[in-house]
Design an enzyme around this catalytic site. Structure first.
Site, PDB file in Angstrom:
ATOM      1  N   TYR A 182       0.837  -1.263   0.006  1.00 51.96           N
ATOM      2  CA  TYR A 182       0.084  -0.082   0.036  1.00 51.96           C
ATOM      3  C   TYR A 182       0.848   1.168  -0.063  1.00 51.96           C
ATOM      4  O   TYR A 182       0.347   2.237  -0.416  1.00 51.96           O
ATOM      5  CB  TYR A 182      -0.942  -0.143   1.126  1.00 51.96           C
ATOM      6  CG  TYR A 182      -2.219  -0.814   0.566  1.00 51.96           C
ATOM      7  CD1 TYR A 182      -3.266  -0.288   0.042  1.00 51.96           C
ATOM      8  CD2 TYR A 182      -2.401  -1.981   1.166  1.00 51.96           C
ATOM      9  CE1 TYR A 182      -4.311  -1.073  -0.530  1.00 51.96           C
ATOM     10  CE2 TYR A 182      -3.288  -3.063   0.768  1.00 51.96           C
ATOM     11  CZ  TYR A 182      -4.718  -2.283   0.118  1.00 51.96           C
ATOM     12  OH  TYR A 182      -5.525  -2.844  -0.239  1.00 51.96           O
TER      13      TYR A 182
ATOM     14  N   HIS B 160     -14.886   1.111  -3.292  1.00 54.07           N
ATOM     15  CA  HIS B 160     -14.022   0.437  -2.715  1.00 54.07           C
ATOM     16  C   HIS B 160     -13.020   1.128  -1.705  1.00 54.07           C
ATOM     17  O   HIS B 160     -11.911   0.803  -1.419  1.00 54.07           O
ATOM     18  CB  HIS B 160     -12.916  -0.178  -3.676  1.00 54.07           C
ATOM     19  CG  HIS B 160     -13.531  -1.189  -4.362  1.00 54.07           C
ATOM     20  ND1 HIS B 160     -13.037  -1.783  -5.806  1.00 54.07           N
ATOM     21  CD2 HIS B 160     -14.607  -2.053  -4.401  1.00 54.07           C
ATOM     22  CE1 HIS B 160     -13.743  -2.634  -6.310  1.00 54.07           C
ATOM     23  NE2 HIS B 160     -14.857  -2.786  -5.510  1.00 54.07           N
TER      24      HIS B 160
ATOM     25  N   CYS C 203      -8.513   2.150  12.352  1.00 57.92           N
ATOM     26  CA  CYS C 203      -7.703   1.397  13.357  1.00 57.92           C
ATOM     27  C   CYS C 203      -8.605  -0.094  13.409  1.00 57.92           C
ATOM     28  O   CYS C 203      -9.776  -0.206  13.430  1.00 57.92           O
ATOM     29  CB  CYS C 203      -8.035   1.908  14.750  1.00 57.92           C
ATOM     30  SG  CYS C 203      -7.480   0.964  16.124  1.00 57.92           S
TER      31      CYS C 203
ATOM     32  N   CYS D  75      -2.305   2.954  15.535  1.00 55.13           N
ATOM     33  CA  CYS D  75      -3.206   3.880  16.011  1.00 55.13           C
ATOM     34  C   CYS D  75      -2.798   4.262  17.553  1.00 55.13           C
ATOM     35  O   CYS D  75      -1.738   3.710  18.013  1.00 55.13           O
ATOM     36  CB  CYS D  75      -4.609   3.203  16.212  1.00 55.13           C
ATOM     37  SG  CYS D  75      -5.924   4.080  16.903  1.00 55.13           S
TER      38      CYS D  75
ATOM     39  N   THR E  77     -11.852  -0.690 -16.824  1.00 51.49           N
ATOM     40  CA  THR E  77     -12.161  -1.784 -16.011  1.00 51.49           C
ATOM     41  C   THR E  77     -12.169  -3.160 -16.675  1.00 51.49           C
ATOM     42  O   THR E  77     -12.748  -3.285 -17.673  1.00 51.49           O
ATOM     43  CB  THR E  77     -13.281  -1.447 -15.228  1.00 51.49           C
ATOM     44  OG1 THR E  77     -13.603  -2.867 -14.190  1.00 51.49           O
ATOM     45  CG2 THR E  77     -14.719  -1.537 -15.734  1.00 51.49           C
ATOM     46  N   SER E  78     -11.604  -4.103 -16.080  1.00 54.47           N
ATOM     47  CA  SER E  78     -11.602  -5.448 -16.699  1.00 54.47           C
ATOM     48  C   SER E  78     -12.945  -6.169 -16.289  1.00 54.47           C
ATOM     49  O   SER E  78     -13.159  -6.979 -17.060  1.00 54.47           O
ATOM     50  CB  SER E  78     -10.359  -6.276 -15.882  1.00 54.47           C
ATOM     51  OG  SER E  78     -10.656  -6.414 -14.721  1.00 54.47           O
TER      52      SER E  78
ATOM     53  N   GLU F 261      -8.335  -2.897 -24.582  1.00 57.06           N
ATOM     54  CA  GLU F 261      -8.610  -4.146 -24.614  1.00 57.06           C
ATOM     55  C   GLU F 261     -10.211  -4.693 -24.251  1.00 57.06           C
ATOM     56  O   GLU F 261     -10.810  -3.867 -23.836  1.00 57.06           O
ATOM     57  CB  GLU F 261      -7.997  -4.877 -23.536  1.00 57.06           C
ATOM     58  CG  GLU F 261      -6.406  -4.594 -23.101  1.00 57.06           C
ATOM     59  CD  GLU F 261      -5.452  -4.955 -24.578  1.00 57.06           C
ATOM     60  OE1 GLU F 261      -5.911  -6.241 -25.050  1.00 57.06           O
ATOM     61  OE2 GLU F 261      -4.710  -4.341 -24.643  1.00 57.06           O
TER      62      GLU F 261
HETATM   63  N1  APR Z   1      -7.212   3.341 -20.767  1.00 63.36           N
HETATM   64  C1  APR Z   1      -8.448   2.844 -20.511  1.00 63.36           C
HETATM   65  N2  APR Z   1      -8.508   1.414 -20.063  1.00 63.36           N
HETATM   66  C2  APR Z   1      -7.250   0.958 -19.789  1.00 63.36           C
HETATM   67  C3  APR Z   1      -6.005   1.621 -19.968  1.00 63.36           C
HETATM   68  C4  APR Z   1      -6.064   3.004 -20.312  1.00 63.36           C
HETATM   69  N3  APR Z   1      -4.917   3.719 -20.792  1.00 63.36           N
HETATM   70  N4  APR Z   1      -4.977   0.812 -19.544  1.00 63.36           N
HETATM   71  C5  APR Z   1      -5.520  -0.443 -19.289  1.00 63.36           C
HETATM   72  N5  APR Z   1      -6.922  -0.351 -19.219  1.00 63.36           N
HETATM   73  C6  APR Z   1      -7.993  -1.475 -19.009  1.00 63.36           C
HETATM   74  C7  APR Z   1      -7.110  -2.631 -19.239  1.00 63.36           C
HETATM   75  O1  APR Z   1      -7.366  -3.296 -20.493  1.00 63.36           O
HETATM   76  C8  APR Z   1      -8.026  -3.511 -18.120  1.00 63.36           C
HETATM   77  O2  APR Z   1      -9.285  -3.936 -18.863  1.00 63.36           O
HETATM   78  O3  APR Z   1      -8.217  -1.156 -17.744  1.00 63.36           O
HETATM   79  C9  APR Z   1      -8.631  -2.533 -16.990  1.00 63.36           C
HETATM   80  C10 APR Z   1      -7.864  -2.575 -15.787  1.00 63.36           C
HETATM   81  O4  APR Z   1      -8.353  -3.851 -15.241  1.00 63.36           O
HETATM   82  P1  APR Z   1      -7.934  -4.113 -13.709  1.00 63.36           P
HETATM   83  O5  APR Z   1      -6.492  -3.946 -13.401  1.00 63.36           O
HETATM   84  O6  APR Z   1      -8.603  -5.384 -13.475  1.00 63.36           O
HETATM   85  O7  APR Z   1      -8.782  -2.882 -12.900  1.00 63.36           O
HETATM   86  P2  APR Z   1     -10.000  -2.815 -12.253  1.00 63.36           P
HETATM   87  O8  APR Z   1     -11.253  -3.271 -13.141  1.00 63.36           O
HETATM   88  O9  APR Z   1     -10.257  -1.491 -11.638  1.00 63.36           O
HETATM   89  O10 APR Z   1     -10.141  -3.957 -10.883  1.00 63.36           O
HETATM   90  C11 APR Z   1     -11.268  -3.995 -10.252  1.00 63.36           C
HETATM   91  O11 APR Z   1     -10.003  -5.285  -8.487  1.00 63.36           O
HETATM   92  O12 APR Z   1      -7.901  -5.571  -7.192  1.00 63.36           O
HETATM   93  C12 APR Z   1      -9.380  -5.193  -7.174  1.00 63.36           C
HETATM   94  O13 APR Z   1     -10.112  -3.528  -5.770  1.00 63.36           O
HETATM   95  C13 APR Z   1      -9.445  -3.476  -7.224  1.00 63.36           C
HETATM   96  O14 APR Z   1     -10.904  -1.819  -7.542  1.00 63.36           O
HETATM   97  C14 APR Z   1     -10.040  -2.815  -8.187  1.00 63.36           C
HETATM   98  C15 APR Z   1     -10.873  -4.178  -8.867  1.00 63.36           C
END
Ligand code: APR
Length: 241
Positions: free
Chosen positions: A68, A116, A124, A144, A184-185, A208
């Site tokens: 972190y 999140h 704490c 703390c 987001t993935s 992607e």
């Molecule tokens: N612009 C847009 N998208 C992008 C870029 C960019 N420049 N670079 C990467 N990406 C995309 C990737 O293709 C992928 O689909 O961002 C996504 C990131 O995915 P993750 O790393 O899985 O992030 P996220 O979806 O936010 O993860 C969800 O998982 O670990 C936990 O709590 C954490 O909030 C997080 C949650």
């Protein structure tokens, strides 16, 4: 896959009033903050799922805090990028983010639902006192005043999301005319499941394909900073007409 021009055309057609922007780590990638999954998503061979859990913290709080603090340093030194700034130009948009980096707010967004939690808050584990902690700690793991360990103010795997945040996010997404899904993935629940509540125009921006691409009306294969400013221009243009 769709083109940016197709997305702009679709926005012009519906002239959306209620806009929700749902974001993940990818929206901050161009600010220099690594995503969790995909290239550069590992820290010292650990995956997020190995470190962001109550069990990992109970087993090795120092290791978890080192991860972190590494991320907190990156975030402190980072600046909001063109995507964060573009989203903030939408005066009444609601931002629903999975990110804990605070960059939407630093970029000027007024209404941000942090599903999140926040990495600049700490809590704490014993007395539950919570406070902001933006600067680096002098020693790790931090404690703390009551003597117990502090933990990051984020939601770990296996923990509940703040109920108010989840409920409000669901409500806003359900009622939105336009949902932008950026970076987001789409594999982490329950956050990713919120997208299925939306029934109107949804546009994904992600270089992607993701687990949410096929659920969105249009998916633009571009980065957040490349595509978001033009999308926001199209939304605002419809309002002036
Ligand atoms: N612009 C847009 N998208 C992008 C870029 C960019 N420049 N670079 C990467 N990406 C995309 C990737 O293709 C992928 O689909 O961002 C996504 C990131 O995915 P993750 O790393 O899985 O992030 P996220 O979806 O936010 O993860 C969800 O998982 O670990 C936990 O709590 C954490 O909030 C997080 C949650």
């Amino acid at each position: 896959m769709s083109t940016l021009a197709e997305a702009i055309e679709a926005i012009r057609r519906i002239r959306p009033r209620r806009v929700v922007v749902f974001t993940g780590a990818g929206v901050s990638a161009e600010s220099g903050i690594p995503t969790f999954r995909g290239a550069g998503g590992l820290w010292r061979d650990f995956r997020a799922e190995d470190l962001a859990t109550p069990d990992a913290f109970a087993r090795d709080p120092l290791l978890v805090w080192q991860w972190y603090e590494w991320r907190r340093t990156l975030i402190r030194d980072a600046q909001p990028n063109a995507a964060h700034r573009a989203v903030a130009r939408l005066p009444d948009a609601v931002v629903v983010t999975q990110n804990v980096d605070g960059l939407h707010a630093r970029g000027g967004a007024r209404d941000v639902i942090e599903l999140h939690g926040s990495i600049v808050r700490v809590r704490c584990v014993r007395c539950g006192r919570e406070r902001e902690a933006f600067e680096a700690f002098e020693s790790l793991p931090p404690h703390c005043e009551c003597g117990a360990l502090l933990r990051p103010g984020v939601v770990w795997f296996g923990e509940m999301l703040p109920p108010y945040a989840l409920e409000r996010a669901a409500e806003e997404i359900r009622n939105a005319d336009l949902l932008l899904v950026i970076g987001t993935s789409g594999v982490v629940q329950p956050a990713a499941g919120l997208v299925a509540l939306h029934r109107r125009l949804s546009i994904e921006i992600n270089p992607e394909a993701s687990a949410l691409s096929s659920a969105c009306t249009l998916a633009i294969p571009a980065t957040a900073a490349e595509a978001t400013p033009a999308i926001v221009d199209a939304i605002l243009e419809g309002r002036d007409a």
